[in-house]
Design a protein around this motif. Structure first.
Motif, PDB file in Angstrom:
ATOM      1  N   GLY A  81       0.812  -1.218   0.000  1.00 29.14           N
ATOM      2  CA  GLY A  81       0.000   0.000   0.000  1.00 29.14           C
ATOM      3  C   GLY A  81       0.844   1.265   0.000  1.00 29.14           C
ATOM      4  O   GLY A  81       0.566   2.212  -0.744  1.00 29.14           O
ATOM      5  N   GLU A  82       1.886   1.283   0.817  1.00 30.28           N
ATOM      6  CA  GLU A  82       2.774   2.451   0.882  1.00 30.28           C
ATOM      7  C   GLU A  82       3.525   2.630  -0.430  1.00 30.28           C
ATOM      8  O   GLU A  82       3.681   3.747  -0.921  1.00 30.28           O
ATOM      9  CB  GLU A  82       3.756   2.306   2.042  1.00 30.28           C
ATOM     10  N   ARG A  83       4.001   1.556  -1.020  1.00 32.98           N
ATOM     11  CA  ARG A  83       4.725   1.666  -2.297  1.00 32.98           C
ATOM     12  C   ARG A  83       3.793   2.201  -3.384  1.00 32.98           C
ATOM     13  O   ARG A  83       4.187   3.042  -4.185  1.00 32.98           O
ATOM     14  CB  ARG A  83       5.293   0.312  -2.726  1.00 32.98           C
ATOM     15  N   CYS A  84       2.554   1.737  -3.407  1.00 27.36           N
ATOM     16  CA  CYS A  84       1.592   2.223  -4.400  1.00 27.36           C
ATOM     17  C   CYS A  84       1.263   3.698  -4.162  1.00 27.36           C
ATOM     18  O   CYS A  84       1.127   4.464  -5.112  1.00 27.36           O
ATOM     19  CB  CYS A  84       0.319   1.386  -4.377  1.00 27.36           C
ATOM     20  N   ARG A  85       1.154   4.106  -2.908  1.00 27.45           N
ATOM     21  CA  ARG A  85       0.903   5.513  -2.583  1.00 27.45           C
ATOM     22  C   ARG A  85       2.042   6.377  -3.108  1.00 27.45           C
ATOM     23  O   ARG A  85       1.810   7.425  -3.700  1.00 27.45           O
ATOM     24  CB  ARG A  85       0.750   5.705  -1.076  1.00 27.45           C
ATOM     25  N   ARG A  86       3.288   5.929  -2.899  1.00 23.50           N
ATOM     26  CA  ARG A  86       4.446   6.690  -3.401  1.00 23.50           C
ATOM     27  C   ARG A  86       4.432   6.787  -4.921  1.00 23.50           C
ATOM     28  O   ARG A  86       4.749   7.839  -5.484  1.00 23.50           O
ATOM     29  CB  ARG A  86       5.749   6.051  -2.937  1.00 23.50           C
ATOM     30  N   ARG A  88       1.737   6.642  -6.912  1.00 23.47           N
ATOM     31  CA  ARG A  88       0.664   7.572  -7.292  1.00 23.47           C
ATOM     32  C   ARG A  88       1.106   9.019  -7.127  1.00 23.47           C
ATOM     33  O   ARG A  88       0.909   9.848  -8.019  1.00 23.47           O
ATOM     34  CB  ARG A  88      -0.592   7.325  -6.450  1.00 23.47           C
ATOM     35  N   HIS A  89       1.708   9.331  -5.993  1.00 19.08           N
ATOM     36  CA  HIS A  89       2.138  10.702  -5.712  1.00 19.08           C
ATOM     37  C   HIS A  89       3.204  11.158  -6.707  1.00 19.08           C
ATOM     38  O   HIS A  89       3.121  12.254  -7.267  1.00 19.08           O
ATOM     39  CB  HIS A  89       2.657  10.802  -4.275  1.00 19.08           C
ATOM     40  N   GLU A 105      -6.405  11.233 -11.287  1.00 12.70           N
ATOM     41  CA  GLU A 105      -6.291   9.855 -10.809  1.00 12.70           C
ATOM     42  C   GLU A 105      -5.075   9.164 -11.408  1.00 12.70           C
ATOM     43  O   GLU A 105      -4.709   9.387 -12.553  1.00 12.70           O
ATOM     44  CB  GLU A 105      -7.548   9.039 -11.128  1.00 12.70           C
TER      45      GLU A 105
END
Length: 127
Positions: A81-86, A88-89, A105
């Motif tokens: 989840g954290e890797r995907c958040r990074r 996306r950002h 998006e």
């Protein structure tokens, strides 16, 4: 208005400003935006196992708004989840900055998880 020297024998004349509506436009191809997104995702993912594929991206641009889908492979175990958040950002920030587009998006699709050697990855089924 600033006078411009046209050359020998010609008079100096002011340069007329072109109204904004008549200046033309710049269109950035979808594939260029996809390349920016792929590189940004690569930077956000960090180190990858040797057999992992590079991140890829697909983009749909409509009226300077980019909808991005990024495909990544990650090492495991990790905080997915954290890797995907990074990702996306980073992708949203880079596309916005470099292409000047709004990015409402970024869909991150994890295609594969690569077990890291030495983390007790099971080899086949066990009872």
């Amino acid at each position: 208005m600033t006078p411009v020297s046209a050359g020998a024998g010609e008079l100096d004349r002011p340069v007329a400003a072109v109204p904004p509506g008549e200046r033309g436009g710049t269109r950035i191809a979808d594939r260029v935006v996809a390349k920016i997104a792929s590189q940004a995702a690569r930077e956000a993912v960090g180190t990858l196992p040797p057999d992992a594929g590079r991140p890829s991206a697909g983009v749909v641009v409509h009226h300077e708004v980019a909808h991005v889908r990024v495909h990544v492979e990650l090492e495991y175990p990790c905080d997915v989840g954290e890797r995907c958040r990074r990702v996306r950002h980073q992708v949203a920030e880079r596309v916005s900055t470099l292409a000047g587009m709004e990015v409402p998006e970024v869909v991150v699709q994890v295609e594969r998880l690569h077990p890291v050697a030495g983390h007790g990855a099971a080899q086949g089924r066990t009872r």
